[in-house]
Write a protein that holds these residues in place. Structure first.
Motif, PDB file in Angstrom:
ATOM      1  N   LYS A  81       4.259  13.228  60.258  1.00 28.40           N
ATOM      2  CA  LYS A  81       5.574  13.116  59.624  1.00 28.40           C
ATOM      3  C   LYS A  81       6.286  14.469  59.523  1.00 28.40           C
ATOM      4  O   LYS A  81       7.241  14.618  58.768  1.00 28.40           O
ATOM      5  CB  LYS A  81       5.411  12.511  58.224  1.00 28.40           C
ATOM      6  CG  LYS A  81       4.875  11.083  58.221  1.00 28.40           C
ATOM      7  CD  LYS A  81       4.718  10.538  56.815  1.00 28.40           C
ATOM      8  CE  LYS A  81       6.063  10.358  56.136  1.00 28.40           C
ATOM      9  NZ  LYS A  81       5.929   9.757  54.784  1.00 28.40           N
ATOM     10  N   LYS A  85       5.369  17.068  55.188  1.00 29.39           N
ATOM     11  CA  LYS A  85       5.618  15.733  54.622  1.00 29.39           C
ATOM     12  C   LYS A  85       4.316  14.923  54.479  1.00 29.39           C
ATOM     13  O   LYS A  85       4.336  13.686  54.525  1.00 29.39           O
ATOM     14  CB  LYS A  85       6.623  14.951  55.483  1.00 29.39           C
ATOM     15  CG  LYS A  85       8.037  15.543  55.519  1.00 29.39           C
ATOM     16  CD  LYS A  85       8.754  15.368  54.189  1.00 29.39           C
ATOM     17  CE  LYS A  85      10.204  15.837  54.235  1.00 29.39           C
ATOM     18  NZ  LYS A  85      11.115  14.885  54.867  1.00 29.39           N
ATOM     19  N   SER A 120      13.262  12.998  47.040  1.00 31.62           N
ATOM     20  CA  SER A 120      13.732  12.173  48.158  1.00 31.62           C
ATOM     21  C   SER A 120      12.595  11.357  48.769  1.00 31.62           C
ATOM     22  O   SER A 120      12.821  10.265  49.304  1.00 31.62           O
ATOM     23  CB  SER A 120      14.380  13.041  49.238  1.00 31.62           C
ATOM     24  OG  SER A 120      13.425  13.880  49.855  1.00 31.62           O
ATOM     25  N   GLU A 121      11.375  11.887  48.699  1.00 30.14           N
ATOM     26  CA  GLU A 121      10.219  11.172  49.265  1.00 30.14           C
ATOM     27  C   GLU A 121       8.979  11.589  48.482  1.00 30.14           C
ATOM     28  O   GLU A 121       8.410  12.651  48.710  1.00 30.14           O
ATOM     29  CB  GLU A 121      10.046  11.507  50.744  1.00 30.14           C
ATOM     30  CG  GLU A 121       8.998  10.657  51.426  1.00 30.14           C
ATOM     31  CD  GLU A 121       8.948  10.915  52.928  1.00 30.14           C
ATOM     32  OE1 GLU A 121       7.970  10.491  53.554  1.00 30.14           O
ATOM     33  OE2 GLU A 121       9.882  11.539  53.462  1.00 30.14           O
ATOM     34  N   ARG A 154       5.395  12.255  46.977  1.00 28.17           N
ATOM     35  CA  ARG A 154       4.070  12.503  47.527  1.00 28.17           C
ATOM     36  C   ARG A 154       3.234  13.199  46.455  1.00 28.17           C
ATOM     37  O   ARG A 154       3.759  13.629  45.430  1.00 28.17           O
ATOM     38  CB  ARG A 154       4.138  13.366  48.787  1.00 28.17           C
ATOM     39  CG  ARG A 154       4.938  14.664  48.636  1.00 28.17           C
ATOM     40  CD  ARG A 154       4.840  15.542  49.869  1.00 28.17           C
ATOM     41  NE  ARG A 154       6.073  16.241  50.184  1.00 28.17           N
ATOM     42  CZ  ARG A 154       6.165  17.239  51.056  1.00 28.17           C
ATOM     43  NH1 ARG A 154       5.094  17.666  51.691  1.00 28.17           N
ATOM     44  NH2 ARG A 154       7.329  17.803  51.308  1.00 28.17           N
TER      45      ARG A 154
END
Length: 291
Positions: free
Chosen positions: A104, A145, A176-177, A179
């Motif tokens: 990613k 990512k 935003s993402e 993890r």
């Protein structure tokens, strides 16, 4: 993504870097992994990244052991304080090679960060200053990512402004993402407000794992008359206390509102101060047990 640690032990001759540590992480959060030098933090992070094997116990990432496991390793990115990359590589080669390894990997973000930190893509790693090498590590870590991203003192040599840029981008990318971000640092006061959960290691053992919100609400400093504070802390988990001319201040796990109603002066304990007090207490308890 779920990390399960069960009785994890790493022994070097007669010294335990980790000593039967057990805990679970199972949510995308920013975790603060704290402790003094030699507490076992780096050993744990190396095991999680699949770099070393435990002496005993187990560590699993989504049910798989990380060591020599490509599937796990391409989902875990560890950025240490230095020596992350071969000295003969060029900056652009570092980005290209890591983009092949991490499925990613975000090339656009990497390019943006190289520009932010004024990193010359054609410069060799060996020509970079300590701060620029740290900036390259931060770039790879954020752009990877990976579902589990680990930063171990990632900003050696960076000034306050450059560190703030890193924090800002990390938070933006996290929002935003989501993890798992595991962050180990000695600049605790600078980053503690970002932590959603805190783990503290001392001499290879886990001495605390709590949500940051619970720490803010349940770990307090109370000050009042000596007899008043002594009565309040009775049957509570005491971290430390000090006395001065009939007044006592205690660091304790307790209900804030209860302390206020008792008429004492109540303050929150900064995360860095809490880590110092907890690890000092653990060291004193060990010394008393040996004596």
């Amino acid at each position: 993504m779920k990390i399960e640690v069960s009785q994890l032990t790493k022994q070097y001759k007669n010294k335990f870097a980790l000593n039967h540590v057990s805990f679970t992480l199972e949510e995308p959060k920013i975790y603060g992994l704290l402790g003094r030098n030699g507490a076992g933090k780096t050993t744990f992070m190396d095991m999680l990244a699949g770099n070393i094997l435990p002496t005993k116990g187990d560590i699993f990432v989504n049910g798989e052991k990380p060591f020599d496991n490509r599937h796990v390793q391409e989902n875990v990115c560890l950025i240490k304080e230095g020596n992350n990359f071969k000295k003969e590589w060029k900056v652009k080669e570092v980005i290209r090679l890591y983009s092949f390894f991490y499925p990613k990997f975000d090339q656009q973000l990497a390019k943006q960060l190289l520009e932010t930190y004024n990193l010359n893509p054609n410069a060799k790693v060996k020509t970079l200053s300590k701060g620029m090498e740290s900036a390259l590590g931060i770039t790879v870590g954020l752009a990877s990512k990976t579902p589990v991203t680990i930063f171990d003192e990632p900003y050696i040599g960076l000034d306050a402004a450059a560190r703030k840029q890193f924090y800002d981008v990390m938070l933006q990318e996290y929002e935003s993402e989501k993890r798992m971000i595991i962050f180990s640092t000695h600049l605790i006061d600078e980053v503690s407000l970002m932590f959603e959960e805190v783990l503290i290691l001392q001499q290879g053992e886990l001495v605390l794992q709590k949500s940051a919100e619970a720490l803010r609400q349940q770990t307090i400093s109370v000050t009042g008359r000596q007899e008043q504070v002594q009565q309040f802390i009775k049957n509570k988990q005491l971290i430390s206390k000090k006395e001065f001319m009939g007044t006592m201040t205690a660091y304790v796990f307790a209900d804030r509102q209860e302390a206020i109603e008792e008429g004492m002066e109540v303050e929150s304990i900064p995360t860095q101060d809490l880590m110092i007090q907890l690890t000092e207490k653990e060291r004193e308890d060990r010394h008393e047990a040996i004596s």
